[in-house]
Scaffold this motif. Structure first.
Motif: not given
Length: 315
Positions: A28-30, A33
């Motif tokens: 996921t994008e989280k 990061e």
């Protein structure tokens, strides 16, 4: 140890220890990061290389590829891509490897891979695929002069019937052209040291780097250990007993345990370590600091790569 003698691990200076780090591709994008934040934190320690895992059955093939390509294009790190034999033909795997070479990736971690059916199921090579890791190593070396790392199992692979059979399989991987062995993690250094002795006795002379996993979550890591055939010593379980709801103390204990393990290996003459980071930098960074590593001033930060690719492209 004689009275007054100095432990090697207490005399470590800068640049005496080499480390490498393993990451897994984000879903996921989280998670992306978090991954790049971890990379930014660890990159200044100037690792020998960093590797990116490959999911069971090739399930993360695209995400692994994207992460490795970003590493080679956006950082000064030397990335290694994991590649397995599972659920793909030789032609498909060769195409992936050739793409890596064309993208500038020069290092592959060649693995057989887990059965498509998951733990407890039998492995069956694809009819038109590579049979095992040794076969894959040979194929990679025919495609390009890759640096190839392979896995070693101090407590033997769970599917190997005997230690002798396991060592024969490891020797086949080295004979096929493997340049380095990275061991599955273990928590008792005796397993690694005996494994090293057996390998040398079998005529295996490539570097054998011990794998270290800091225990961020004891229950999770104990599950990993059970699936990979790594034993969990009772003394280690006792150190985390009662800390299920005390993450701060558990964190301190984990740092002490992993540092103790690494320092004891340094005293045995080990100077290279491969850390399974689980995409978390804090414990790994602390352990590396205690091993004498310091940030390299000439290492450029990778903050430009921390933003997810999508956000960066539209910014």
């Amino acid at each position: 140890m004689a009275v007054g003698s100095e432990r090697k691990s207490r005399l470590l200076g800068a640049d005496e220890i080499d480390v490498s780090f393993e990451f897994f591709p984000p879903k996921t994008e989280k998670m992306e990061e978090a991954l790049w934040s971890c990379i930014e934190r660890l990159a200044p320690l100037n690792p020998e290389f960093v590797s990116v895992t490959y999911g069971a059955g090739g399930s993360t093939r695209e995400r692994t590829h994207n992460t490795v390509v970003r590493l080679v294009n956006e950082t000064k790190l030397k990335p290694a891509a994991h590649l397995t034999c599972v659920a793909a033909s030789k032609a498909e795997i060769d195409a992936v490897a050739q793409d890596y070479w064309n993208e500038g990736i020069r290092h592959i971690v060649a693995l057989r891979g887990d059965p498509v059916g998951g733990p407890g199921t039998s492995y069956h090579p694809q009819a038109d695929g590579y049979i095992n890791a040794a076969d894959l190593v040979g194929g990679l070396k025919r495609i390009a002069p890759f640096e190839v790392s392979v896995a070693g199992y101090p407590e033997k692979h769970p599917e190997s019937p005997t230690f002798a059979a396991d060592m024969d399989n490891l020797k086949a991987k080295v004979d096929a052209g493997a340049d380095r062995i990275i061991t599955q993690f273990s928590f008792d250094n005796t397993h690694y040291l005996r494994f090293l002795e057996r390998a040398r006795a079998a005529g295996i002379w490539v570097p054998i780097t011990p794998g270290i996993v800091p225990i961020h979550n004891f229950k999770q890591v104990a599950g990993f250990a059970a699936r990979t055939g790594a034993s969990m010593p009772s003394w280690l379980a006792r150190r985390f007993d009662g800390l299920e709801d005390d993450p701060a103390t558990s964190h301190l204990v984990a740092a002490a345990v992993a540092t103790e393990q690494a320092m004891d290996l340094v005293d045995e003459g080990v100077k290279k370590f491969h850390f399974y980071t689980l995409n978390r930098a804090d414990l790994v960074y602390a352990i590396c600091h205690l091993l004498g590593l310091r940030p390299h001033p000439q290492t450029q930060p990778v903050s430009a790569a921390v933003k997810p690719a999508k956000a960066r492209a539209t910014g």
